[in-house]
Scaffold this motif. Structure first.
Motif, short mmCIF file in Angstrom:
data_model
loop_
_atom_site.label_atom_id
_atom_site.label_comp_id
_atom_site.label_asym_id
_atom_site.label_seq_id
_atom_site.Cartn_x
_atom_site.Cartn_y
_atom_site.Cartn_z
N PHE A 172 0.83 -1.26 0.00
CA PHE A 172 0.00 0.11 -0.05
C PHE A 172 1.01 1.28 0.13
O PHE A 172 1.52 1.54 0.71
N PRO A 173 1.08 1.76 -1.26
CA PRO A 173 1.88 2.89 -1.13
C PRO A 173 1.33 4.16 -0.44
O PRO A 173 0.29 4.27 -0.35
N ASN A 174 2.40 5.25 -0.19
CA ASN A 174 1.97 6.47 0.46
C ASN A 174 2.69 7.48 -0.46
O ASN A 174 3.80 8.00 -0.09
N THR A 190 -5.82 7.46 -2.47
CA THR A 190 -4.94 6.37 -2.44
C THR A 190 -5.70 5.24 -1.91
O THR A 190 -6.54 5.25 -0.83
N LEU A 192 -4.20 3.17 0.29
CA LEU A 192 -4.25 3.12 1.86
C LEU A 192 -5.16 4.16 2.62
O LEU A 192 -5.78 3.91 3.70
N GLU A 223 3.23 7.13 6.43
CA GLU A 223 4.21 6.09 5.83
C GLU A 223 3.47 4.94 4.73
O GLU A 223 2.02 4.95 5.08
N ALA A 224 3.93 4.22 4.19
CA ALA A 224 3.50 3.15 3.39
C ALA A 224 3.27 1.52 4.22
O ALA A 224 4.01 1.76 5.33
N ASP A 226 4.12 -2.23 3.78
CA ASP A 226 4.85 -3.18 2.84
C ASP A 226 3.93 -4.46 2.43
O ASP A 226 3.03 -4.76 3.16
N VAL A 238 2.47 4.37 10.32
CA VAL A 238 1.60 5.16 9.44
C VAL A 238 0.64 6.23 10.14
O VAL A 238 0.25 7.21 9.83
#
Length: 377
Positions: A172-174, A190, A192, A223-224, A226, A238
């Motif tokens: 889940f990218p940020n 997004t 996330l 943050e993302a 992984d 996060v």
């Protein structure tokens, strides 16, 4: 002699929770500090700032600060800008030549150690400089320091590595614009953001089944996540601020006002950009601020219906935003009128429980937020 003075962003009043603190204009303050230092005979002046390299100019940023005559070096923060080499500014606010000002900033989270060497002439004017960013991950830990920290790091690692019971089937990218991404968590939907707000809405419905939507300010998503088991350490990284969940009673018109504020800086980044659940909307970033939102739909009792500006809705957000954080005056007004209920439920714990219940989570973009100006391009 070298003189130092510090500045923090005037935006603090909106993005944090200061009490009984006022913020003066940063340009006026900088000019006063320069004069005070020069009166002491100081001709080499360094500003340590937390206003952002290229942050919202309606508040403040280092590039505009550099136009102030007499500041030789700006060591900045706040925007997490990774300036691979120093930036030199040699013109004032009118575009006229001025003595050089060198700006440096070293990214975020201690990933880099910045170095800067500056050469001055006899009048205290910058005539040369060299700067670099050292990638800390490529360096070996100091054995003595690591040993001294072991009694703390071992306890942190136990919490950090504890698994929540959930697994991310993909990362889940940020994303952020400065990382080279075309979109940012602070200007776009997004996956996330969707997952977090879905969890907020799910928890809020436990307290009040009439809750129809949830909002999360993107500045609170740090943050993302992984691919693989989602750990408590990831969740705390996060969502590190310890916010609580709140519900608000808002009119459709107030929701519209909040969404207009959310996209007011788009396509530029804004920590106040709202990730959403239970609500879909389109906007046009090419239009004037306050006139951008084009359509809004809410999921009411399982059916998507058009927002009724005269109706009253229950929505969820975090307590920081509910109290007017990130410039949400419309929410602050509701709070002052007693239309906000703080549920006292921690954001990271809600998220942990939500993903654990799901078991497996997969990143999904559902066109909850669409900039029609971008589609036309």
């Amino acid at each position: 002699e070298v003189g130092f003075f510090g500045l923090t962003t005037e935006e603090t009043a909106d993005i944090s929770s200061p009490e009984a603190i006022t913020f003066d204009n940063y340009i006026d303050t900088a000019e006063e500090r320069v004069k005070a230092l020069e009166a002491l005979g100081v001709d080499k002046i360094v500003a340590l700032t937390h206003i952002g390299y290229d942050d919202n100019p309606n508040y403040d940023n280092d590039q505009l600060l550099a136009e102030v005559d007499g500041i030789d070096v700006i060591v900045g923060g706040h925007s997490h800008s990774k300036l691979s080499e120093p930036v030199e500014v040699t013109t004032d606010e009118n575009g006229d030549p001025k003595d050089p000002t060198v700006i440096v900033q070293a990214g975020q989270y201690g990933d880099y150690l910045g170095t800067l060497d500056v050469e001055f002439d006899d009048e205290g004017v910058v005539v040369g400089y060299a700067g670099d960013l050292i990638d800390v991950s490529e360096k070996e830990a100091n054995a003595e320091a690591a040993a001294a920290l072991e009694k703390y790091t071992s306890k942190i690692e136990d919490i950090r590595d504890e698994e929540s019971g959930a697994v991310a089937t993909e990362a889940f990218p940020n994303p952020r614009l400065e990382d080279g991404d075309e979109i940012s968590v602070r200007n776009s939907e997004t996956a996330l953001g969707n997952l977090i707000t879905d969890g907020m809405l799910d928890k809020a419905k436990e307290y009040n089944p009439d809750t129809v939507a949830a909002f999360q300010n993107s500045g609170g998503i740090r943050e993302a996540i992984d691919k693989g088991p989602i750990t408590i350490g990831e969740i705390l990284t996060v969502m590190p601020f310890g916010n609580t969940l709140a519900t608000m009673e808002l009119s459709g018109g107030e929701i519209m006002e909040a969404l207009e504020h959310s996209v007011s800086n788009a396509p530029k980044e804004s920590g106040g950009f709202l990730q959403v659940s239970g609500l879909n909307y389109t906007y046009d970033s090419s239009l004037a601020v306050g006139e951008r939102v084009q359509s809004v739909e809410l999921n009411v009792d399982g059916e998507w219906v058009e927002l009724d500006e005269s109706a009253t809705y229950t929505v969820a957000t975090n307590a920081f935003t509910a109290k007017g954080g990130d410039g949400y005056d419309v929410f602050a007004n509701a709070y002052d009128e007693g239309r906000v209920t703080d549920l006292g439920s921690s954001d990271w714990e809600n998220f942990r429980d939500y993903v654990a219940e799901l078991g497996e989570v997969t990143p999904v973009i559902e066109d909850r937020i669409v900039d029609v100006a971008s589609e036309e391009e």
